[in-house]
Scaffold this active site. Structure first.
Site, PDB file in Angstrom:
ATOM      1  N   ARG A  62      -0.906  15.111  -4.808  1.00  0.00           N
ATOM      2  CA  ARG A  62      -1.237  14.136  -3.686  1.00  0.00           C
ATOM      3  C   ARG A  62      -2.888  14.623  -3.109  1.00  0.00           C
ATOM      4  O   ARG A  62      -3.277  13.925  -2.249  1.00  0.00           O
ATOM      5  CB  ARG A  62      -0.387  14.146  -2.619  1.00  0.00           C
ATOM      6  CG  ARG A  62      -0.027  12.626  -2.315  1.00  0.00           C
ATOM      7  CD  ARG A  62       1.273  12.654  -1.168  1.00  0.00           C
ATOM      8  NE  ARG A  62       1.740  11.280  -0.745  1.00  0.00           N
ATOM      9  CZ  ARG A  62       2.587  10.801  -1.217  1.00  0.00           C
ATOM     10  NH1 ARG A  62       3.423  11.126  -2.230  1.00  0.00           N
ATOM     11  NH2 ARG A  62       3.031   9.492  -0.640  1.00  0.00           N
ATOM     12  N   ARG A 120      13.501   4.182   6.423  1.00  0.00           N
ATOM     13  CA  ARG A 120      12.749   4.973   6.634  1.00  0.00           C
ATOM     14  C   ARG A 120      11.535   4.910   7.661  1.00  0.00           C
ATOM     15  O   ARG A 120      11.188   3.894   7.766  1.00  0.00           O
ATOM     16  CB  ARG A 120      11.642   5.367   5.081  1.00  0.00           C
ATOM     17  CG  ARG A 120      12.243   5.792   4.204  1.00  0.00           C
ATOM     18  CD  ARG A 120      11.647   5.788   2.827  1.00  0.00           C
ATOM     19  NE  ARG A 120      10.106   6.392   3.056  1.00  0.00           N
ATOM     20  CZ  ARG A 120       9.137   6.294   2.080  1.00  0.00           C
ATOM     21  NH1 ARG A 120       9.628   5.983   0.748  1.00  0.00           N
ATOM     22  NH2 ARG A 120       8.087   6.966   2.226  1.00  0.00           N
TER      23      ARG A 120
END
Ligand code: ADP
Length: 192
Positions: A89, A134
């Site tokens: 990432r 989440r």
């Protein structure tokens, strides 16, 4: 080995499509987000640290993420290959992964990048919030931060693989099956 980086912004469908790819090609699925969430659930030290970043939509520091990923890879004795989902990432993570795989006598076969525009990502993430539980999906400001972090720190990772001629863009709009078909075809043209 068949080592795929499944790439794309938050909400692009990496988790969903990883399931399809592991079935089809018998690969090991390594999702750094899933591993961090498992650590949060297990209340480990790593989980506590990761949560402090994830809840804000920030990246977990590279050193922590890279060593976690390497120890996950090392758990598998003779894998057919890996799907890296949510990793690398950052450019530092991409460099570290290249060096690590080289030291193991292998390499990334291809980066498959799911392409989905920003408005669609936001809709998908807010929908997912209804079932994912989440915290980072539930708040539009945190979603925006994740997208900004993606554009600033993660999108440049594509150039790393473009330079190695390993980048393949995949249209990420359509049904789950249509998109997995596109991914399968892309892999089959690389492998044969
Ligand atoms: P999404 O792709 O929907 O954002 P993930 O489950 O891949 O979801 O990641 C959730 C969060 O976990 C990220 O916002 C980040 O905080 C953390 N994370 C996951 N992978 C990495 C990584 N490679 N480096 C740093 N942080 C990461």
């Amino acid at each position: 080995m068949l080592n795929i980086v499944l790439f794309g912004p938050p909400g692009a469908g990496k988790g969903t499509q990883s399931e399809k790819l592991i079935d089809r090609f018998q690969l090991v699925h390594l999702s750094t987000g899933d591993i961090f969430r498992a650590n949060i659930k297990g209340e480990t030290e790593l989980g506590k640290l990761a949560k402090s970043y994830m809840d804000k939509g920030e990246l977990v520091p590279d050193s922590v993420t890279i060593s976690m990923l390497e120890s996950e890879v090392n758990k598998y004795a003779d894998p057919k290959g890996f799907i890296f989902d949510g990793f690398p990432r950052t450019s530092a993570q991409a460099d570290a992964l290249d060096n690590f795989l080289t030291s193991k006598g292998t390499e990334i076969t291809a980066m498959l990048a799911l392409e989905v525009e920003e408005a669609e990502l936001k809709t998908r993430l807010l929908n997912r919030a209804q079932t994912s539980g989440r915290p980072d999906d539930a708040d539009p400001e945190i979603i925006q931060n994740r997208i900004n972090v993606y554009n600033r720190e993660t999108a440049p990772v594509a150039d790393f693989y473009r330079a190695q001629n390993k980048y393949r863009g995949i249209n990420g709009i359509g049904s789950i099956e249509e998109i997995s078909d596109r991914l399968f075809k892309a892999i089959e043209t690389i492998v044969v």
